[in-house]
Design a protein around this motif. Structure first.
Motif: not given
Length: 302
Positions: A76, A249, A252, A259
């Protein structure tokens, strides 16, 4: 070639799995539950065209990247710095780091943190982790790679592995094109908990997406970024080609994880402020996703 995948979630497992299936020596650096499952059963590569278990090495430790000629950097955006620092002692001096991340700043950040060559790649794939060691491919799979000393070799190997890949001198523009798509879909999919196909059928959604995209394009123009292709057509195509996909997103937030919204709609807000471009639609989406994240972290009533 030896390939290490740093942050082997859905994207990393898909591309790493495709390279392993083509005969490359691949090691996936992933979370313990995935490493355990892959060590026991192999990586389940569940695509639109085949469903196979691919034998591939897996580890939880960044030291597994030792001797890798290519590192697919798939963490990420929020973890770029920590992952780069973890890799630093183990990288060969001539390794290429290929950033397969959301956002537009990660490759540049890698170049600031590490002496090895780093290049950006734009990723167009719908994939999700359907369980430990099980990546499910829901659509597409193309890569657009920034020119580097090894880009032609890497592109050839991806193509031979069944991954459509091209090299572009305007990867910055392509990254922004992907950013626009993410800004249009990610937060709305997360807030509504809907996949793309159902999302766009909602009342007022396409008009809201139009506002989001207009703001992104205005910020890009002010930032002297040339976005290639037809942006509006690309936005429509996402819902058509990935109707059952939930955004990263949304995935997450569903798992209670932080996110990348700060690097998506949040980036548009920050760049808009710096460049004097209003971004109210993106600001609202950024604020709502951050509020949902805060609710989850505080254990609020669902």
């Amino acid at each position: 070639m030896k390939v290490a995948v740093m942050g082997a979630g859905a994207v990393g497992c898909y591309y790493g799995g495709m390279l392993a299936r083509a005969g490359h020596e691949v090691v996936l650096i992933a979370r313990p539950q995935h490493v355990e499952a892959i060590g026991r059963d192999g990586l389940r590569l569940d695509t639109q065209h085949f469903d196979e278990h691919v034998r591939v090495a897996a580890s939880t430790d960044a030291s597994a990247a030792k001797d890798a000629q290519l590192v697919l950097f798939c963490v990420k955006s929020t973890d770029t710095d920590s992952a780069a620092n973890a890799l630093a002692p183990h990288l060969d001096h001539d390794a290429l780091l290929l950033s397969l991340q959301n956002g537009v700043e990660n490759a540049e950040r890698l170049r600031e943190l590490l002496p090895q060559e780093a290049a950006a790649a734009v990723v167009y794939v719908a994939a999700e982790m359907a369980g430990p060691g099980h990546v499910k491919h829901n659509g597409r799979g193309e890569l657009v790679i920034e020119p580097s000393t090894k880009s032609e070799e890497v592109a050839r190997e991806f193509v031979a592995a069944g991954v459509p890949t091209e090299i572009s001198g305007n990867v910055r523009g392509a990254l922004w094109a992907k950013l626009v798509l993410n800004c249009a879909y990610n937060a709305l999919s997360a807030i509504t908990r809907l996949p793309y196909g159902k999302l766009v059928q909602g009342e007022g959604i396409t008009r809201t997406m139009r506002d989001i995209v207009d703001e992104c394009v205005a910020v890009a123009k002010a930032d002297k970024v040339t976005i290639p292709g037809d942006v509006d057509a690309a936005v429509r195509r996402i819902a058509e080609t990935m109707p059952n996909q939930y955004s990263s997103t949304a995935q997450d937030l569903a798992r209670g994880k932080t996110s990348e919204i700060d690097h998506l709609n949040g980036l548009i807000v920050r760049r808009g402020e710096a460049l004097g471009v209003p971004t109210p639609a993106n600001r609202v989406l950024h604020a709502l996703v951050k509020a949902i994240e805060g609710k989850a972290s505080q254990g609020a009533i669902k």
